[in-house]
Design an enzyme around this catalytic site. Structure first.
Site, PDB file in Angstrom:
ATOM      1  N   THR A 182      10.128  -8.947 -64.443  1.00 48.09           N
ATOM      2  CA  THR A 182       9.879 -10.191 -63.717  1.00 48.09           C
ATOM      3  C   THR A 182       9.380 -11.201 -64.747  1.00 48.09           C
ATOM      4  O   THR A 182       8.891 -10.817 -65.806  1.00 48.09           O
ATOM      5  CB  THR A 182       8.801  -9.984 -62.633  1.00 48.09           C
ATOM      6  OG1 THR A 182       7.601  -9.553 -63.287  1.00 48.09           O
ATOM      7  CG2 THR A 182       9.221  -8.944 -61.624  1.00 48.09           C
ATOM      8  N   GLU A 335      12.981  -8.220 -58.018  1.00 51.13           N
ATOM      9  CA  GLU A 335      12.672  -6.963 -57.336  1.00 51.13           C
ATOM     10  C   GLU A 335      13.701  -6.574 -56.286  1.00 51.13           C
ATOM     11  O   GLU A 335      13.700  -5.442 -55.806  1.00 51.13           O
ATOM     12  CB  GLU A 335      11.317  -7.085 -56.616  1.00 51.13           C
ATOM     13  CG  GLU A 335      10.103  -7.045 -57.517  1.00 51.13           C
ATOM     14  CD  GLU A 335       9.685  -8.423 -58.001  1.00 51.13           C
ATOM     15  OE1 GLU A 335      10.555  -9.311 -58.104  1.00 51.13           O
ATOM     16  OE2 GLU A 335       8.492  -8.607 -58.293  1.00 51.13           O
ATOM     17  N   LYS A 445      -3.022 -26.693 -48.865  1.00 43.29           N
ATOM     18  CA  LYS A 445      -3.762 -26.645 -47.607  1.00 43.29           C
ATOM     19  C   LYS A 445      -4.663 -27.871 -47.531  1.00 43.29           C
ATOM     20  O   LYS A 445      -5.640 -27.980 -48.260  1.00 43.29           O
ATOM     21  CB  LYS A 445      -4.577 -25.364 -47.491  1.00 43.29           C
ATOM     22  CG  LYS A 445      -5.033 -25.132 -46.073  1.00 43.29           C
ATOM     23  CD  LYS A 445      -5.477 -23.706 -45.847  1.00 43.29           C
ATOM     24  CE  LYS A 445      -5.515 -23.398 -44.350  1.00 43.29           C
ATOM     25  NZ  LYS A 445      -5.921 -22.043 -44.069  1.00 43.29           N
ATOM     26  N   TRP A 450      -1.293 -26.684 -43.370  1.00 48.88           N
ATOM     27  CA  TRP A 450      -0.398 -26.434 -44.502  1.00 48.88           C
ATOM     28  C   TRP A 450       0.585 -27.593 -44.655  1.00 48.88           C
ATOM     29  O   TRP A 450       1.119 -28.083 -43.678  1.00 48.88           O
ATOM     30  CB  TRP A 450       0.415 -25.157 -44.283  1.00 48.88           C
ATOM     31  CG  TRP A 450      -0.400 -23.905 -44.207  1.00 48.88           C
ATOM     32  CD1 TRP A 450      -0.559 -23.101 -43.120  1.00 48.88           C
ATOM     33  CD2 TRP A 450      -1.153 -23.295 -45.256  1.00 48.88           C
ATOM     34  NE1 TRP A 450      -1.374 -22.035 -43.432  1.00 48.88           N
ATOM     35  CE2 TRP A 450      -1.747 -22.130 -44.737  1.00 48.88           C
ATOM     36  CE3 TRP A 450      -1.385 -23.622 -46.599  1.00 48.88           C
ATOM     37  CZ2 TRP A 450      -2.552 -21.299 -45.494  1.00 48.88           C
ATOM     38  CZ3 TRP A 450      -2.200 -22.791 -47.358  1.00 48.88           C
ATOM     39  CH2 TRP A 450      -2.768 -21.648 -46.803  1.00 48.88           C
TER      40      TRP A 450
HETATM   41  P1  ADP Z   1      10.582 -15.933 -61.285  1.00 44.81           P
HETATM   42  O1  ADP Z   1      10.828 -17.107 -60.394  1.00 44.81           O
HETATM   43  O2  ADP Z   1       9.156 -15.519 -61.251  1.00 44.81           O
HETATM   44  O3  ADP Z   1      11.209 -16.139 -62.600  1.00 44.81           O
HETATM   45  P2  ADP Z   1      12.586 -14.425 -59.888  1.00 44.81           P
HETATM   46  O4  ADP Z   1      13.731 -14.964 -60.632  1.00 44.81           O
HETATM   47  O5  ADP Z   1      12.576 -13.019 -59.486  1.00 44.81           O
HETATM   48  O6  ADP Z   1      11.292 -14.645 -60.715  1.00 44.81           O
HETATM   49  O7  ADP Z   1      12.334 -15.396 -58.693  1.00 44.81           O
HETATM   50  C1  ADP Z   1      12.059 -15.011 -57.407  1.00 44.81           C
HETATM   51  C2  ADP Z   1      11.431 -16.141 -56.657  1.00 44.81           C
HETATM   52  O8  ADP Z   1      12.224 -17.327 -56.714  1.00 44.81           O
HETATM   53  C3  ADP Z   1      11.267 -15.870 -55.198  1.00 44.81           C
HETATM   54  O9  ADP Z   1      10.147 -15.061 -54.939  1.00 44.81           O
HETATM   55  C4  ADP Z   1      11.133 -17.278 -54.636  1.00 44.81           C
HETATM   56  O10 ADP Z   1       9.810 -17.763 -54.757  1.00 44.81           O
HETATM   57  C5  ADP Z   1      12.024 -18.090 -55.535  1.00 44.81           C
HETATM   58  N1  ADP Z   1      13.313 -18.320 -54.868  1.00 44.81           N
HETATM   59  C6  ADP Z   1      14.449 -17.654 -55.041  1.00 44.81           C
HETATM   60  N2  ADP Z   1      15.443 -18.164 -54.286  1.00 44.81           N
HETATM   61  C7  ADP Z   1      14.911 -19.184 -53.590  1.00 44.81           C
HETATM   62  C8  ADP Z   1      15.409 -20.109 -52.601  1.00 44.81           C
HETATM   63  N3  ADP Z   1      16.692 -20.111 -52.207  1.00 44.81           N
HETATM   64  N4  ADP Z   1      14.538 -21.017 -52.097  1.00 44.81           N
HETATM   65  C9  ADP Z   1      13.247 -21.050 -52.495  1.00 44.81           C
HETATM   66  N5  ADP Z   1      12.725 -20.212 -53.411  1.00 44.81           N
HETATM   67  C10 ADP Z   1      13.539 -19.289 -53.951  1.00 44.81           C
END
Ligand code: ADP
Length: 543
Positions: A182, A335, A445, A450
């Site tokens: 991650t 994940e 918040k 929110w």
């Molecule tokens: P990181 O963003 O930490 O590099 P990831 O690539 O695994 O890691 O990203 C996952 C995160 O990206 C999700 O938990 C979410 O917060 C965000 N995300 C992914 N797709 C979307 C979406 N379509 N809309 C909003 N947020 C998204």
């Protein structure tokens, strides 16, 4: 006694053999560092991948050992996707956008045995080489440089191997094939290991007609890096169907992508929203008479574009649709392999008008098959799917990780009954459309209410003079937190806070939801996977 079906494990090796047998003549195109195109067939891919697997076996790679890659998107990286697991190993993609220290830490934590690295990335490798010692380093001569002494030549490795005599390492479907860390925006990066089984199931689900809709005639442009959640799994789907791939190599600037799109028009592309924001702005600017790029590019009408990894502004979806390109938004995370939800036109929406179609496309989408999804409120109760009640998204399924590599399972990451806590806050409507309002850490918040930073920034980006915007929470003595909008104007545009306030009021925001302040910035900082990096903005402004 066998009572039902044959006990045949799901396996990536099957996809590789299938590609060699059925699609040997299909094409794989890679853009090299000098911007020329290297063409390649699936037949060559099959042979070279088996050669890689054979060579790794001869070097004594043992089942489950990690082989790291530090590579751009290109054909040799695709060979690693299949060749390393074919030898029984685990392909571990290192994220070349992280700092050298972080990459070194990750390689050490994963105990990577070998490394495959692009010659153009050797300067980066040298910066972390002292942090983790790989037994062998194979340099892929991507730009044709001579491989330095002391390092191995990837091409020589393949040339010496015997693809015909190669035999697949025996394996179970639950054996690991790939690993991604991650990005560590919320702590130390953590390793997620994908199995043969999870990868095949994810590939089958994601390829369905309403999602990727992969067809043999497709031409796929994966802009999403192969180190970012395995380019969302697309390389596996492409090999499964033998579709033509067009790899952009290191050239991800909008002008370069537009050149490549003109040369090799894709029917399907994928990338994070920031990539497409830059691309559409460059393209639309080129339409103006007098632009230095006037007439240089065309966008392929009918292309589908998979966009995710961050919220996709409705304005972006509308902008591409004006040029005949439809954006399919998905939500997921490293994940989750990653596809968990995709926004597509369900039967109930067949007669929906344009506004409704765009509104839906700007949502994260509907859970895909094999993914169970629930939303839990602060009190731990399941939230109704009423489109209003918000809570944390939790997921469960055969391509959702059950643990992290070599770290104790953190109590906070999984629920007692075995669901993954995503840290994303959302509501779900009666048709099952998930609407992400925030990441837990990005929530604002204000006076006990929110405010969704995602809603606000998407609406700000809907203003014609805005290039990009990110909204963060800033501490406030009276209200606890208040929204601050960091806004990048389009070149040559003038814009004042009052204009954006009026625009937001027109979009239905209440007065108390409007940002307290606007900061006019040159660019929103990006994370290692190209997303808006709000943490950096918070460090700067939320003091
Ligand atoms: P990181 O963003 O930490 O590099 P990831 O690539 O695994 O890691 O990203 C996952 C995160 O990206 C999700 O938990 C979410 O917060 C965000 N995300 C992914 N797709 C979307 C979406 N379509 N809309 C909003 N947020 C998204």
């Amino acid at each position: 006694m066998q009572t039902t079906m044959m006990d045949v494990p799901l396996s990536l090796n099957h996809l590789l053999e299938r590609a060699g047998r059925l699609f040997a003549g299909n094409e794989i195109v890679s853009r090299l560092p000098d911007k020329s195109l290297r063409r390649h067939t699936y037949g060559e891919f099959h042979r070279r991948t088996r050669a890689l697997a054979s060579a790794l076996q001869r070097l004594g790679l043992k089942k489950g050992e990690r082989v790291a890659t530090l590579c751009w998107n290109h054909h040799a990286h695709l060979e690693c996707y299949f060749g390393i697991p074919a030898a029984g190993g685990v392909m571990h993609t290192l994220n070349l956008r992280l700092s050298a220290d972080e990459i070194g830490w990750i390689a050490g934590h994963a105990q990577d045995r070998f490394l495959v690295v692009d010659d153009v990335l050797l300067p980066l490798y040298r910066q972390f080489a002292q942090l983790h010692s790989f037994e062998r380093v194979f340099v892929f001569p991507f730009s044709g440089q001579t491989v330095p002494d002391g390092l191995d030549d990837y091409e020589a490795l393949l040339a010496d191997a015997d693809p015909d005599g190669f035999e697949y390492a025996p394996h179970d479907e639950d054996d690991p094939v790939a690993m991604c860390y991650t990005s560590g925006t919320t702590g130390r990066p953590k390793g997620v290991a994908y199995s043969h089984r999870s990868t095949v199931l994810h590939t089958l689900v994601a390829s369905l007609g309403d999602f990727w809709g992969l067809r043999g005639t497709d031409v796929v442009l994966p802009v999403t890096p192969m180190f970012h959640a395995n380019s969302w799994g697309m390389p596996y789907g492409a090999v499964m169907m033998g579709v033509k791939m067009v790899f952009p190599g290191p050239h991800l600037h909008p002008d370069d992508l537009l050149d490549l799109i003109r040369q090799e028009p894709p029917t399907l592309s994928l990338g994070v929203p920031t990539i497409w924001m830059g691309l559409i702005q460059a393209y639309e600017a080129s339409l103006a008479e007098g632009s230095p790029n006037h007439g240089r590019w065309t966008l392929p009408r009918g292309m589908r574009s998979l966009v995710g990894g961050a919220a996709v502004p409705e304005a972006l979806i509308r902008a591409f649709d004006r040029h005949g390109i439809w954006i399919l938004q998905g939500w997921g995370m490293t994940e989750t392999s990653p596809v968990c939800t995709i926004s597509y036109p369900r039967a109930e929406l067949r007669d929906a008008d344009d506004d409704e179609r765009y509104r839906r496309a700007a949502l994260a989408g509907v859970p895909v098959p094999l993914v169970d999804l629930r939303v839990r409120g602060e009190d731990g109760a399941d939230q109704p799917w009423d489109g209003r009640s918000v809570g944390e998204i939790q997921v469960r399924g055969p391509f959702i990780t059950g643990s992290y590599h070599a770290v104790p399972v953190e109590a906070g990451k999984f629920t007692g009954d075995g669901w993954l806590r995503t840290g994303d806050v959302a509501s779900v409507d009666p048709l099952g459309f998930v609407r992400i309002t925030d990441r837990t850490k990005d929530l604002i918040k204000s006076g006990g209410e929110w405010i969704s930073s995602v809603d606000l920034e998407n609406a700000v980006m809907g203003h014609p003079a805005v290039a990009e915007a990110a909204v963060i929470a800033i501490p406030d003595a009276k209200w606890g937190e208040r929204p601050l909008a960091c806004v990048v104007k389009k070149p040559g545009q003038s814009l004042a806070a009052q204009d954006l306030d009026a625009h937001l009021l027109g979009k239905g925001f209440a007065k108390w939801q409007l940002p307290d302040r606007y900061e006019w910035i040159d660019a929103v900082p990006r994370t290692s996977t190209g997303k808006f990096w709000k943490l950096k903005l918070r460090e700067k402004y939320a003091r």
